[in-house]
Design a protein around this motif. Structure first.
Motif, short mmCIF file in Angstrom:
data_model
loop_
_atom_site.label_atom_id
_atom_site.label_comp_id
_atom_site.label_asym_id
_atom_site.label_seq_id
_atom_site.Cartn_x
_atom_site.Cartn_y
_atom_site.Cartn_z
N PHE A 12 0.84 -1.19 0.00
CA PHE A 12 0.00 0.00 0.00
C PHE A 12 0.88 1.24 0.00
N ASP A 13 0.34 2.29 -0.60
CA ASP A 13 1.02 3.56 -0.43
C ASP A 13 0.69 4.08 0.95
N GLU A 14 1.59 4.86 1.47
CA GLU A 14 1.32 5.38 2.81
C GLU A 14 1.67 6.85 2.85
N GLU A 15 0.70 7.64 3.20
CA GLU A 15 0.95 9.08 3.30
C GLU A 15 1.42 9.40 4.69
N LEU A 16 1.93 10.61 4.86
CA LEU A 16 2.27 11.07 6.21
C LEU A 16 1.00 11.12 7.04
N LEU A 17 1.17 10.84 8.31
CA LEU A 17 0.01 10.75 9.18
C LEU A 17 -0.36 12.15 9.69
N ILE A 18 -1.12 12.86 8.87
CA ILE A 18 -1.53 14.20 9.29
C ILE A 18 -3.04 14.26 9.16
N SER A 19 -3.70 14.54 10.24
CA SER A 19 -5.14 14.80 10.11
C SER A 19 -5.59 15.66 11.27
N LYS A 20 -6.74 16.22 11.12
CA LYS A 20 -7.25 17.16 12.13
C LYS A 20 -8.68 16.80 12.46
N GLY A 21 -9.04 17.09 13.69
CA GLY A 21 -10.45 17.01 14.05
C GLY A 21 -10.97 15.61 14.31
N VAL A 22 -10.06 14.64 14.42
CA VAL A 22 -10.53 13.28 14.73
C VAL A 22 -10.00 12.90 16.10
N VAL A 50 0.37 29.17 30.30
CA VAL A 50 -0.81 28.77 29.52
C VAL A 50 -0.54 29.00 28.03
N ARG A 51 -0.77 27.96 27.22
CA ARG A 51 -0.54 28.05 25.77
C ARG A 51 -1.46 29.07 25.13
N LYS A 52 -0.92 29.74 24.13
CA LYS A 52 -1.77 30.67 23.37
C LYS A 52 -2.48 29.90 22.26
N LYS A 53 -1.72 28.93 21.70
CA LYS A 53 -2.31 28.14 20.61
C LYS A 53 -2.35 26.67 21.03
N ALA A 54 -3.28 25.95 20.46
CA ALA A 54 -3.35 24.50 20.76
C ALA A 54 -2.08 23.83 20.23
N PRO A 55 -1.58 22.78 20.89
CA PRO A 55 -0.37 22.10 20.41
C PRO A 55 -0.63 21.41 19.07
N ARG A 56 0.44 21.30 18.26
CA ARG A 56 0.28 20.67 16.94
C ARG A 56 0.44 19.16 17.07
N LEU A 57 -0.57 18.55 17.65
CA LEU A 57 -0.53 17.09 17.79
C LEU A 57 -1.36 16.48 16.66
N PRO A 58 -0.94 15.29 16.22
CA PRO A 58 -1.78 14.64 15.21
C PRO A 58 -3.12 14.28 15.83
N GLU A 59 -4.17 14.50 15.09
CA GLU A 59 -5.48 14.10 15.59
C GLU A 59 -5.96 12.98 14.69
N VAL A 60 -5.81 11.78 15.17
CA VAL A 60 -6.09 10.61 14.33
C VAL A 60 -6.87 9.56 15.10
N SER A 61 -7.63 8.78 14.36
CA SER A 61 -8.43 7.74 15.00
C SER A 61 -7.58 6.50 15.22
N GLU A 62 -8.03 5.64 16.10
CA GLU A 62 -7.25 4.43 16.40
C GLU A 62 -7.03 3.56 15.15
N PRO A 63 -8.08 3.27 14.36
CA PRO A 63 -7.82 2.44 13.16
C PRO A 63 -6.82 3.08 12.21
N THR A 64 -6.84 4.42 12.11
CA THR A 64 -5.88 5.08 11.21
C THR A 64 -4.46 4.83 11.68
N VAL A 65 -4.25 4.93 12.99
CA VAL A 65 -2.90 4.72 13.54
C VAL A 65 -2.46 3.27 13.31
N ILE A 66 -3.34 2.34 13.65
CA ILE A 66 -2.99 0.92 13.52
C ILE A 66 -2.66 0.59 12.06
N ARG A 67 -3.51 1.05 11.15
CA ARG A 67 -3.27 0.73 9.74
C ARG A 67 -1.98 1.38 9.23
#
Ligand SMILES: *Cc1c(COP(=O)(O)O)cnc(C)c1O
Length: 491
Positions: A12-22, A50-67
């Motif tokens: 499979f092709d695999e893209e970088l793991l970047i997503s938001k809002g999940v 106190v942070r001014k901006k939210a941290p840039r963490l990946p927001e990904v679902s469990e199946p996305t991470v596992i796959r």
């Protein structure tokens, strides 16, 4: 009909793991809201933190991470997916029971600074593991601070240095056969010694008379890889130890290849003063990718007081993390040891049991000789030690391949397309175009036959191989290895 594992596709092709809002996991509500944080005089967190901006963490679902990670892992060859006969590396299958034990909460969650009295069972494991190694080797004590084989060598050489310092001598030379592992001369230099190379005889072992020629009062010791990197047992090791001892020199054995005689030969019976074991090889802790490892260093009784600290002692029914070694070489790692590696090695030995340990080396030798004999017929005139038997690994030169117009590296890359990890190549350096194969005891005859058949196919069926750039069936084809090493790109 015997089939190769092969590679048919399905990558499979695999893209970088970047997503938001999940959301991957639901974190329970804290019961606070942001206005609470701002209330004057009631700041839970100082404003400057106190942070001014939210941290840039990946927001990904469990199946996305596992796959994502499962797919990535399938791009690579591993001991869990294919035969991995990398010579001098003992890439045996690592039983999963070791992982289960090392993953128990009371093993993996231990903090290295926890006081002794709260970690008695963990200290008992280290203590008892030492006792088993002493029984297997006839040596007096093992130190577990070194975190790799080469670090074990370095510690051993520091001990040799300190031993002579304490005796008021400043011997400088460490004798090293040309059949030794490459780390041996490197460790000697790092420990302040001058390595002097001894040539091995035609049968691939050290000749006693040759060794004698190098003896002088400046020789601190000899460092012998046994079995050596030709996969051959040093038959005169006991005589050589005797010669060294007569000269007041010490005998260090690089025991990374202990898989070849574990349970069958005791180190002390060979006159060895010091040895290092690679727990990440013989004792089935996983390795590759740079660690973590453990290069346990074992010594004869008269050298116990030089071992690194801290170590585990036992007195008055209590295990203690102790520092009181009279002439210790000191600390060579931040804490006691790579504990999780010790746990895996201990679990491995206990699951085998005393009676089965010797069959590890017996089957490892049998498998290597099976390959040596059968491949010797395919790769004609390529076995420099054709007459004798080998130990846990065998070595071929490239004589037969050259006739078929294939270089060793092309041959190695072609094996990948047949579904086998290549053997070690171009090492040892004194065998032309070397191919070094270590099957280990965990492989079945069926697997070995598949490998032998693949070598046959490469040798006979494929001509004009120079035009082919293997591997062709993998996700990533032939890479420029020199460039990749000099300019690694990690992002
Ligand atoms: C692997 C090996 C070493 C080095 O061990 P590391 O853990 O990689 O530092 C040293 N000697 C021999 C014979 C080996 O096979």
């Amino acid at each position: 009909m015997l089939k190769f594992p092969g590679i048919k596709g399905l990558f499979f092709d695999e893209e970088l793991l970047i997503s938001k809002g999940v959301m991957g996991i639901s974190i329970p509500c804290s019961g606070l809201n942001s206005s609470d944080l701002k209330k004057s005089g009631r700041a839970y967190i100082d404003k400057k933190f106190v942070r001014k901006k939210a941290p840039r963490l990946p927001e990904v679902s469990e199946p996305t991470v596992i796959r994502h990670f499962t797919r990535l892992s399938s791009w690579n060859m591993s001991v869990d997916s294919v035969f991995y006969p990398l010579g001098s590396c003992t890439m045996k299958y690592n039983p999963k029971i070791n992982e289960c034990i090392a993953s128990l909460g009371n093993m993996k969650n231990l903090h290295p600074l926890t006081p002794d009295f709260l970690v008695q069972p963990a200290l008992k494991i280290i203590h008892d593991f030492n006792l088993i190694l002493c029984e297997l080797t006839g040596l007096a004590e093992f130190g577990f601070a070194p975190q790799a084989g080469a670090a074990g060598e370095f510690s051993g050489l520091k001990i040799i240095r300190k031993y002579f310092d304490s005796n008021g001598e400043s011997r400088k030379i460490i004798l090293i056969p040309d059949s030794s592992h490459g780390t041996n001369p490197a460790s000697s230099v790092l420990a302040g010694f001058t390595p002097v190379e001894i040539k091995t005889g035609k049968d691939g072992t050290l000749n006693v008379e040759d060794v004698k020629k190098y003896i002088s009062k400046d020789v601190a010791g000899i460092m012998i890889t046994n079995p050596n990197t030709f996969g051959i047992f040093e038959k005169d090791i006991k005589k050589i130890s005797g010669i060294m001892h007569e000269n007041g020199s010490l005998v260090y054995m690089d025991g990374a290849n202990f898989n070849a005689f574990i349970g069958n030969v005791r180190i002390s019976d060979m006159g060895i003063d010091m040895v290092q074991f690679n727990l990440h090889k013989t004792f089935s802790a996983p390795h590759g990718g740079g660690g973590p490892g453990s290069g346990a260093i074992g010594v004869a009784d008269f050298l116990k007081k030089y071992l690194p600290v801290p170590y585990v002692s036992f007195s008055n029914a209590r295990y203690k993390i102790s520092e009181d070694k009279e002439r210790t070489i000191g600390r060579i790692a931040p804490f006691l040891c790579n504990f999780a590696i010790i746990v895996r090695a201990y679990a491995y030995l206990l699951s085998l049991g005393r009676d089965n340990i010797s069959s590890v080396s017996e089957i490892a030798i049998l498998n290597a000789n099976y390959i040596k004999k059968k491949l010797g017929k395919i790769l004609k005139d390529s076995d420099p030690f054709e007459k004798g038997l080998c130990m846990h690994e065998c070595v071929f030169n490239d004589a037969a391949l050259e006739k078929s117009d294939i270089s060793t590296v092309e041959f190695a890359k072609l094996l990948i397309d047949y579904g086998f990890h290549p053997p070690t190549i171009y090492f040892p350096k004194n065998i032309h175009g070397a191919i070094m194969i270590e099957p280990t005891e965990t492989e079945s005859v069926k697997t070995l036959d598949g490998f032998i058949k693949a070598v046959g196919a490469i040798k006979f069926k494929i001509k004009k191989l120079k035009a082919i750039k293997s591997p062709q069936k993998t996700k990533v084809g032939r890479v420029n290895e020199v460039l990749a090493n000099k300019h690694p790109i990690f992002k």
